[in-house]
Motif scaffolding. Structure first.
Motif, PDB file in Angstrom:
ATOM      1  N   ILE A 123       4.355  26.832  -6.822  1.00  0.00           N
ATOM      2  CA  ILE A 123       3.243  26.052  -6.274  1.00  0.00           C
ATOM      3  C   ILE A 123       3.577  25.680  -4.838  1.00  0.00           C
ATOM      4  O   ILE A 123       4.508  24.930  -4.571  1.00  0.00           O
ATOM      5  CB  ILE A 123       2.995  24.775  -7.100  1.00  0.00           C
ATOM      6  CG1 ILE A 123       2.594  25.140  -8.529  1.00  0.00           C
ATOM      7  CG2 ILE A 123       1.915  23.918  -6.452  1.00  0.00           C
ATOM      8  CD1 ILE A 123       2.447  23.943  -9.443  1.00  0.00           C
ATOM      9  N   GLU A 124       2.804  26.225  -3.916  1.00  0.00           N
ATOM     10  CA  GLU A 124       3.001  25.932  -2.495  1.00  0.00           C
ATOM     11  C   GLU A 124       1.758  25.337  -1.854  1.00  0.00           C
ATOM     12  O   GLU A 124       1.814  24.856  -0.720  1.00  0.00           O
ATOM     13  CB  GLU A 124       3.404  27.207  -1.748  1.00  0.00           C
ATOM     14  CG  GLU A 124       4.745  27.781  -2.208  1.00  0.00           C
ATOM     15  CD  GLU A 124       5.150  29.005  -1.426  1.00  0.00           C
ATOM     16  OE1 GLU A 124       4.375  29.419  -0.522  1.00  0.00           O
ATOM     17  OE2 GLU A 124       6.226  29.564  -1.703  1.00  0.00           O
ATOM     18  N   SER A 125       0.635  25.360  -2.578  1.00  0.00           N
ATOM     19  CA  SER A 125      -0.614  24.823  -2.043  1.00  0.00           C
ATOM     20  C   SER A 125      -1.463  24.297  -3.192  1.00  0.00           C
ATOM     21  O   SER A 125      -1.155  24.526  -4.372  1.00  0.00           O
ATOM     22  CB  SER A 125      -1.391  25.903  -1.288  1.00  0.00           C
ATOM     23  OG  SER A 125      -1.862  26.890  -2.197  1.00  0.00           O
ATOM     24  N   THR A 129       0.851  -1.181   0.000  1.00  0.00           N
ATOM     25  CA  THR A 129       0.000   0.000   0.000  1.00  0.00           C
ATOM     26  C   THR A 129       0.890   1.234   0.000  1.00  0.00           C
ATOM     27  O   THR A 129       2.071   1.166   0.320  1.00  0.00           O
ATOM     28  CB  THR A 129      -0.925   0.041   1.238  1.00  0.00           C
ATOM     29  OG1 THR A 129      -0.115   0.087   2.422  1.00  0.00           O
ATOM     30  CG2 THR A 129      -1.821  -1.176   1.296  1.00  0.00           C
ATOM     31  N   GLY A 130       0.288   2.377  -0.339  1.00  0.00           N
ATOM     32  CA  GLY A 130       1.044   3.631  -0.368  1.00  0.00           C
ATOM     33  C   GLY A 130       1.824   3.787  -1.658  1.00  0.00           C
ATOM     34  O   GLY A 130       1.579   3.118  -2.648  1.00  0.00           O
ATOM     35  N   GLY A 131       2.779   4.714  -1.650  1.00  0.00           N
ATOM     36  CA  GLY A 131       3.693   4.830  -2.779  1.00  0.00           C
ATOM     37  C   GLY A 131       3.359   5.889  -3.797  1.00  0.00           C
ATOM     38  O   GLY A 131       4.150   6.127  -4.718  1.00  0.00           O
ATOM     39  N   THR A 132       2.199   6.566  -3.689  1.00  0.00           N
ATOM     40  CA  THR A 132       1.894   7.666  -4.604  1.00  0.00           C
ATOM     41  C   THR A 132       2.171   8.987  -3.898  1.00  0.00           C
ATOM     42  O   THR A 132       1.688   9.225  -2.790  1.00  0.00           O
ATOM     43  CB  THR A 132       0.425   7.624  -5.058  1.00  0.00           C
ATOM     44  OG1 THR A 132       0.187   6.420  -5.784  1.00  0.00           O
ATOM     45  CG2 THR A 132       0.108   8.811  -5.967  1.00  0.00           C
ATOM     46  N   VAL A 133       2.931   9.847  -4.561  1.00  0.00           N
ATOM     47  CA  VAL A 133       3.322  11.138  -3.995  1.00  0.00           C
ATOM     48  C   VAL A 133       3.013  12.219  -5.020  1.00  0.00           C
ATOM     49  O   VAL A 133       3.151  11.996  -6.227  1.00  0.00           O
ATOM     50  CB  VAL A 133       4.828  11.162  -3.654  1.00  0.00           C
ATOM     51  CG1 VAL A 133       5.218  12.478  -3.010  1.00  0.00           C
ATOM     52  CG2 VAL A 133       5.186  10.001  -2.743  1.00  0.00           C
ATOM     53  N   ILE A 134       2.574  13.384  -4.557  1.00  0.00           N
ATOM     54  CA  ILE A 134       2.313  14.506  -5.464  1.00  0.00           C
ATOM     55  C   ILE A 134       3.502  15.466  -5.385  1.00  0.00           C
ATOM     56  O   ILE A 134       3.804  16.015  -4.325  1.00  0.00           O
ATOM     57  CB  ILE A 134       1.013  15.236  -5.098  1.00  0.00           C
ATOM     58  CG1 ILE A 134      -0.145  14.241  -4.970  1.00  0.00           C
ATOM     59  CG2 ILE A 134       0.704  16.308  -6.157  1.00  0.00           C
ATOM     60  CD1 ILE A 134      -0.373  13.370  -6.172  1.00  0.00           C
ATOM     61  N   MET A 135       4.170  15.649  -6.522  1.00  0.00           N
ATOM     62  CA  MET A 135       5.361  16.475  -6.603  1.00  0.00           C
ATOM     63  C   MET A 135       5.072  17.760  -7.370  1.00  0.00           C
ATOM     64  O   MET A 135       4.288  17.756  -8.329  1.00  0.00           O
ATOM     65  CB  MET A 135       6.487  15.714  -7.306  1.00  0.00           C
ATOM     66  CG  MET A 135       6.830  14.371  -6.697  1.00  0.00           C
ATOM     67  SD  MET A 135       7.598  14.504  -5.069  1.00  0.00           S
ATOM     68  CE  MET A 135       9.167  15.287  -5.498  1.00  0.00           C
ATOM     69  N   ALA A 136       5.707  18.846  -6.949  1.00  0.00           N
ATOM     70  CA  ALA A 136       5.604  20.119  -7.654  1.00  0.00           C
ATOM     71  C   ALA A 136       6.969  20.512  -8.210  1.00  0.00           C
ATOM     72  O   ALA A 136       7.993  20.322  -7.555  1.00  0.00           O
ATOM     73  CB  ALA A 136       5.090  21.210  -6.719  1.00  0.00           C
ATOM     74  N   ARG A 137       6.953  21.044  -9.415  1.00  0.00           N
ATOM     75  CA  ARG A 137       8.202  21.441 -10.069  1.00  0.00           C
ATOM     76  C   ARG A 137       8.827  22.634  -9.362  1.00  0.00           C
ATOM     77  O   ARG A 137       8.143  23.601  -9.009  1.00  0.00           O
ATOM     78  CB  ARG A 137       7.909  21.792 -11.531  1.00  0.00           C
ATOM     79  CG  ARG A 137       9.094  22.365 -12.292  1.00  0.00           C
ATOM     80  CD  ARG A 137       8.773  22.566 -13.764  1.00  0.00           C
ATOM     81  NE  ARG A 137       7.700  23.519 -13.982  1.00  0.00           N
ATOM     82  CZ  ARG A 137       7.839  24.840 -14.021  1.00  0.00           C
ATOM     83  NH1 ARG A 137       9.045  25.384 -13.806  1.00  0.00           N
ATOM     84  NH2 ARG A 137       6.800  25.630 -14.256  1.00  0.00           N
ATOM     85  N   ASN A 138      10.144  22.564  -9.170  1.00  0.00           N
ATOM     86  CA  ASN A 138      10.864  23.709  -8.642  1.00  0.00           C
ATOM     87  C   ASN A 138      10.730  24.885  -9.611  1.00  0.00           C
ATOM     88  O   ASN A 138      10.915  24.733 -10.819  1.00  0.00           O
ATOM     89  CB  ASN A 138      12.347  23.371  -8.455  1.00  0.00           C
ATOM     90  CG  ASN A 138      12.583  22.447  -7.282  1.00  0.00           C
ATOM     91  OD1 ASN A 138      11.749  22.319  -6.398  1.00  0.00           O
ATOM     92  ND2 ASN A 138      13.736  21.795  -7.259  1.00  0.00           N
ATOM     93  N   GLY A 139      10.372  26.052  -9.081  1.00  0.00           N
ATOM     94  CA  GLY A 139      10.220  27.232  -9.924  1.00  0.00           C
ATOM     95  C   GLY A 139       8.817  27.426 -10.468  1.00  0.00           C
ATOM     96  O   GLY A 139       8.569  28.413 -11.182  1.00  0.00           O
ATOM     97  N   ALA A 140       7.891  26.518 -10.143  1.00  0.00           N
ATOM     98  CA  ALA A 140       6.521  26.637 -10.654  1.00  0.00           C
ATOM     99  C   ALA A 140       5.642  27.496  -9.749  1.00  0.00           C
ATOM    100  O   ALA A 140       4.467  27.723 -10.053  1.00  0.00           O
ATOM    101  CB  ALA A 140       5.897  25.246 -10.814  1.00  0.00           C
TER     102      ALA A 140
END
Length: 334
Positions: free
Chosen positions: A129-131, A116-127
């Protein structure tokens, strides 16, 4: 022992990985089949499959003299087709393909979980996006439309933040691509957010191209819902339930080994992935991936049903699915 890679070259293979009735057993565990083929993906949430192969656990569980072969697949659809046609007897796949094929009429069973688990939401550096609110107007990527990771991300965004994708006339643009390419796509600025299956979230972190926006325990259906499941066919269950019991016993033993011997299991996973795909994951990436996963063979039908209901609510499925009969816990209870 024969190993077969079904489908494509490594880049295609490793990129697509992770995408998207009860019966009494014979009790004897005997089988009249002298050759068995097991399928799985060379991916972190399939670690039990890699350990079972490395340790010869299927060979130990099956009758003496049984030849065990291994087949590696480029995607869940190819795996499920192999199950349905009898090309393989069982193996590990994502719950999404199993659910989708079952609702399409496939006679298959989930007989255990893999992790179970293993999915993570990543944000691009410089985009910038903080929320979640910052994702409006941005582009997110997942392995496939309606895959496990897509459903998890879109369910979270819709239910918790009221934000939907352009497919639902919402404010997020959705594209698809191979998880192995997400880091380079972040670097080039082609996408802003990624619904990432491990080990690729850890890889993005190691490459320095993105940061975690939502950890695995914050993502919808990511705590108790299986990231991978062990699947066999109903035809095999009717013909040879003893074989299925043998396979599940080996899978349970492999899962216990993973939990009791994490460092050795990591070494096995790194070696197996390198052998199969010709790419060596760093210890740092594997360590980070491991922390975001829970290796278990226990599976609950209601968790998979809830995930299917989410797929329907997001309009990935035309009809509300009824998954009664898909999960059979008989064999893990033995």
């Amino acid at each position: 022992m024969k190993k077969i890679i079904t489908g494509f070259s490594f880049i295609i293979l490793i990129g697509i990985l992770a995408a998207c009735g009860s019966s009494s057993t014979s009790g004897s565990g005997n089988s009249d089949k002298d050759e068995v083929t097991i399928g799985y993906f060379p991916n972190i949430d399939h670690a039990a499959g890699m350990v079972a192969e490395d340790k010869g656990l299927y060979e130990e569980a099956l009758p003496e003299g049984t030849d065990v072969n291994y087949q590696y697949f480029p995607d869940g659809s190819a795996f499920m087709t192999a199950i349905e046609t009898g090309e393989i007897e069982g193996g590990i796949v994502g719950p999404g393909p199993a659910m989708n094929h079952f609702t399409s009429g496939a006679k298959i069973n989930i007989v255990a979980a893999g992790a179970t688990g293993g999915t993570v939401i990543m944000a691009r550096n410089g985009a910038d996006i903080e929320s979640a609110e910052d994702i409006k107007g941005k582009t997110f990527i997942s392995p496939r439309v309606g895959c496990t990771h897509d459903v998890q991300f879109e369910t979270m965004m819709k239910n918790e933040f009221g934000i939907t994708s352009d497919r639902l006339d919402g404010e997020m643009k959705h594209v698809t691509g191979k998880p192995a390419t997400y880091s380079s796509m972040f670097e080039s600025g082609k996408v802003d957010v990624a619904a990432v299956p491990e080990p690729w979230a850890a890889y993005i972190e190691a490459q320095g191209t993105g940061e975690v926006l939502f950890q695995n325990d914050e993502v919808a259906h990511n705590v108790n819902m299986p990231a991978s499941v062990f699947v066999t066919s109903e035809k095999l269950k009717e013909k040879d339930p003893g074989m299925i019991q043998n396979l599940v016993d080996a899978h349970k033993k492999a899962t216990d080994f993973v939990n009791e011997n994490p460092e050795e299991s990591k070494e096995i996973a790194i070696a197996q992935i390198k052998e199969i795909t010709d790419q060596e994951l760093s210890q740092e990436v594997v360590d980070s991936s491991w922390e975001r996963m829970n290796f278990t063979y226990e599976v609950e039908a209601n968790e998979i049903q809830m995930f299917a209901d989410s797929s329907y609510e997001l309009q990935f499925l035309e009809e509300k699915p009824n998954l009664n009969g898909l999960v059979d816990t008989t064999f893990i209870e033995e």
